[in-house]
Design a protein around this motif. Structure first.
Motif, PDB file in Angstrom:
ATOM      1  N   ASN A 101       0.855  -1.180   0.000  1.00  0.00           N
ATOM      2  CA  ASN A 101       0.000   0.000   0.000  1.00  0.00           C
ATOM      3  C   ASN A 101       0.897   1.238   0.000  1.00  0.00           C
ATOM      4  O   ASN A 101       1.699   1.427   0.914  1.00  0.00           O
ATOM      5  CB  ASN A 101      -0.901  -0.003   1.230  1.00  0.00           C
ATOM      6  CG  ASN A 101      -1.934   1.088   1.197  1.00  0.00           C
ATOM      7  OD1 ASN A 101      -1.653   2.218   0.835  1.00  0.00           O
ATOM      8  ND2 ASN A 101      -3.151   0.754   1.611  1.00  0.00           N
ATOM      9  N   PRO A 102       0.769   2.103  -1.010  1.00  0.00           N
ATOM     10  CA  PRO A 102       1.652   3.271  -1.090  1.00  0.00           C
ATOM     11  C   PRO A 102       1.455   4.283   0.037  1.00  0.00           C
ATOM     12  O   PRO A 102       2.304   5.156   0.228  1.00  0.00           O
ATOM     13  CB  PRO A 102       1.307   3.887  -2.453  1.00  0.00           C
ATOM     14  CG  PRO A 102      -0.051   3.378  -2.781  1.00  0.00           C
ATOM     15  CD  PRO A 102      -0.173   2.034  -2.135  1.00  0.00           C
ATOM     16  N   ALA A 103       0.396   4.162   0.802  1.00  0.00           N
ATOM     17  CA  ALA A 103       0.170   5.090   1.921  1.00  0.00           C
ATOM     18  C   ALA A 103       1.036   4.744   3.130  1.00  0.00           C
ATOM     19  O   ALA A 103       1.127   5.527   4.069  1.00  0.00           O
ATOM     20  CB  ALA A 103      -1.301   5.080   2.324  1.00  0.00           C
ATOM     21  N   VAL A 104       1.682   3.581   3.111  1.00  0.00           N
ATOM     22  CA  VAL A 104       2.503   3.135   4.241  1.00  0.00           C
ATOM     23  C   VAL A 104       3.965   3.085   3.814  1.00  0.00           C
ATOM     24  O   VAL A 104       4.293   2.498   2.784  1.00  0.00           O
ATOM     25  CB  VAL A 104       2.063   1.742   4.730  1.00  0.00           C
ATOM     26  CG1 VAL A 104       2.954   1.260   5.868  1.00  0.00           C
ATOM     27  CG2 VAL A 104       0.608   1.758   5.163  1.00  0.00           C
ATOM     28  N   VAL A 105       4.817   3.704   4.606  1.00  0.00           N
ATOM     29  CA  VAL A 105       6.259   3.621   4.383  1.00  0.00           C
ATOM     30  C   VAL A 105       6.920   3.159   5.672  1.00  0.00           C
ATOM     31  O   VAL A 105       6.400   3.378   6.766  1.00  0.00           O
ATOM     32  CB  VAL A 105       6.877   4.964   3.918  1.00  0.00           C
ATOM     33  CG1 VAL A 105       6.345   5.361   2.562  1.00  0.00           C
ATOM     34  CG2 VAL A 105       6.634   6.062   4.932  1.00  0.00           C
ATOM     35  N   ALA A 106       8.060   2.500   5.527  1.00  0.00           N
ATOM     36  CA  ALA A 106       8.792   2.023   6.690  1.00  0.00           C
ATOM     37  C   ALA A 106      10.280   2.156   6.427  1.00  0.00           C
ATOM     38  O   ALA A 106      10.734   2.066   5.287  1.00  0.00           O
ATOM     39  CB  ALA A 106       8.427   0.569   6.983  1.00  0.00           C
ATOM     40  N   ARG A 107      11.013   2.396   7.505  1.00  0.00           N
ATOM     41  CA  ARG A 107      12.463   2.492   7.407  1.00  0.00           C
ATOM     42  C   ARG A 107      13.068   1.974   8.702  1.00  0.00           C
ATOM     43  O   ARG A 107      12.406   1.939   9.749  1.00  0.00           O
ATOM     44  CB  ARG A 107      12.897   3.926   7.146  1.00  0.00           C
ATOM     45  CG  ARG A 107      12.651   4.867   8.306  1.00  0.00           C
ATOM     46  CD  ARG A 107      13.260   6.252   8.095  1.00  0.00           C
ATOM     47  NE  ARG A 107      13.139   7.066   9.294  1.00  0.00           N
ATOM     48  CZ  ARG A 107      13.970   7.057  10.328  1.00  0.00           C
ATOM     49  NH1 ARG A 107      15.014   6.245  10.336  1.00  0.00           N
ATOM     50  NH2 ARG A 107      13.768   7.849  11.367  1.00  0.00           N
ATOM     51  N   VAL A 108      14.336   1.598   8.620  1.00  0.00           N
ATOM     52  CA  VAL A 108      15.059   1.181   9.816  1.00  0.00           C
ATOM     53  C   VAL A 108      15.485   2.445  10.562  1.00  0.00           C
ATOM     54  O   VAL A 108      16.044   3.365   9.963  1.00  0.00           O
ATOM     55  CB  VAL A 108      16.293   0.333   9.451  1.00  0.00           C
ATOM     56  CG1 VAL A 108      17.109  -0.002  10.693  1.00  0.00           C
ATOM     57  CG2 VAL A 108      15.878  -0.941   8.734  1.00  0.00           C
ATOM     58  N   GLU A 143      10.534   2.179  11.819  1.00  0.00           N
ATOM     59  CA  GLU A 143       9.543   3.238  11.949  1.00  0.00           C
ATOM     60  C   GLU A 143       8.562   3.044  10.801  1.00  0.00           C
ATOM     61  O   GLU A 143       8.930   3.125   9.638  1.00  0.00           O
ATOM     62  CB  GLU A 143      10.195   4.608  11.843  1.00  0.00           C
ATOM     63  CG  GLU A 143       9.192   5.735  11.951  1.00  0.00           C
ATOM     64  CD  GLU A 143       9.825   7.080  11.713  1.00  0.00           C
ATOM     65  OE1 GLU A 143       9.628   7.630  10.619  1.00  0.00           O
ATOM     66  OE2 GLU A 143      10.524   7.557  12.626  1.00  0.00           O
ATOM     67  N   VAL A 144       7.320   2.750  11.139  1.00  0.00           N
ATOM     68  CA  VAL A 144       6.267   2.530  10.148  1.00  0.00           C
ATOM     69  C   VAL A 144       5.311   3.711  10.251  1.00  0.00           C
ATOM     70  O   VAL A 144       4.866   4.055  11.353  1.00  0.00           O
ATOM     71  CB  VAL A 144       5.514   1.203  10.423  1.00  0.00           C
ATOM     72  CG1 VAL A 144       4.456   0.954   9.373  1.00  0.00           C
ATOM     73  CG2 VAL A 144       6.492   0.037  10.516  1.00  0.00           C
ATOM     74  N   ARG A 145       5.013   4.334   9.118  1.00  0.00           N
ATOM     75  CA  ARG A 145       4.156   5.525   9.197  1.00  0.00           C
ATOM     76  C   ARG A 145       3.322   5.687   7.936  1.00  0.00           C
ATOM     77  O   ARG A 145       3.625   5.124   6.885  1.00  0.00           O
ATOM     78  CB  ARG A 145       4.983   6.775   9.445  1.00  0.00           C
ATOM     79  CG  ARG A 145       5.956   7.117   8.365  1.00  0.00           C
ATOM     80  CD  ARG A 145       6.783   8.345   8.738  1.00  0.00           C
ATOM     81  NE  ARG A 145       7.845   8.549   7.793  1.00  0.00           N
ATOM     82  CZ  ARG A 145       7.712   9.137   6.620  1.00  0.00           C
ATOM     83  NH1 ARG A 145       6.540   9.608   6.245  1.00  0.00           N
ATOM     84  NH2 ARG A 145       8.730   9.278   5.813  1.00  0.00           N
ATOM     85  N   LEU A 146       2.269   6.493   8.103  1.00  0.00           N
ATOM     86  CA  LEU A 146       1.453   6.874   6.960  1.00  0.00           C
ATOM     87  C   LEU A 146       2.182   7.973   6.201  1.00  0.00           C
ATOM     88  O   LEU A 146       2.787   8.860   6.798  1.00  0.00           O
ATOM     89  CB  LEU A 146       0.087   7.392   7.407  1.00  0.00           C
ATOM     90  CG  LEU A 146      -0.884   6.339   7.917  1.00  0.00           C
ATOM     91  CD1 LEU A 146      -2.145   7.005   8.451  1.00  0.00           C
ATOM     92  CD2 LEU A 146      -1.228   5.351   6.834  1.00  0.00           C
TER      93      LEU A 146
END
Length: 157
Positions: free
Chosen positions: A92-99, A114-117
């Motif tokens: 889902n492109p509305a969700v991004v995550a990074r270390v 870190e998972v965020r909208l």
């Protein structure tokens, strides 16, 4: 008095034991007439190769950073095993995550995500899946479910 014979029994888990709780019965046959069979209950929990805490993420489009961001901890079952994240993708492109590199730098076997909208949040509740590729043998691919409370659902609560 009759001499007593003692035995130490060591139980081990199979290498391919599935993660989660288990129960078994250890049965020992003896030469004793008083107690020819001993049954010993065995209970335990097999740790996953990588523990995900929390096991799913809930993001809310409520206009706050606290609602739109979650921290997820990934940890190997062995502190001596290094955990590296090769890639993180979401369907889902509305969700991004990074270390989170700073928080993850203290331990080789723990990584924080870190998972965020991001961008325009959906209007209604949606489900998504984070797909993570790791360097841990046997757990090269992890999937973390994500629930997105859209703008309409977030404003009703």
């Amino acid at each position: 008095p009759q001499a007593k014979t003692e035995y130490n029994v060591v139980l081990t888990l199979k290498q391919d034991a599935p993660p989660g709780p288990f129960a078994a019965m250890l049965r020992v046959h003896t030469t004793s007439l008083d107690q020819p069979v001993l049954e010993v209950p065995v209970f335990g929990v097999v740790a996953p190769l990588i523990e995900v805490d929390p096991p799913l993420a809930l993001l809310r489009a409520d206009g706050t950073a606290a609602g739109a961001t979650r921290r997820v901890k990934l940890q190997t079952s062995s502190p001596s095993q290094t955990l590296e994240i090769k890639s993180i993708t979401c369907d889902n492109p509305a969700v991004v995550a990074r270390v989170d590199a700073e928080a993850s730098s203290k331990y080789a076997h723990i990584r924080f995500l870190e998972v965020r909208l991001s961008g325009e949040a959906p209007a209604k509740r949606q489900q998504a899946v984070l797909r993570i590729e790791t360097t841990v043998a046997g757990a090269e691919r992890l999937e973390i479910p994500v629930t997105i409370e859209g703008r309409e659902a977030a404003t009703k609560n």
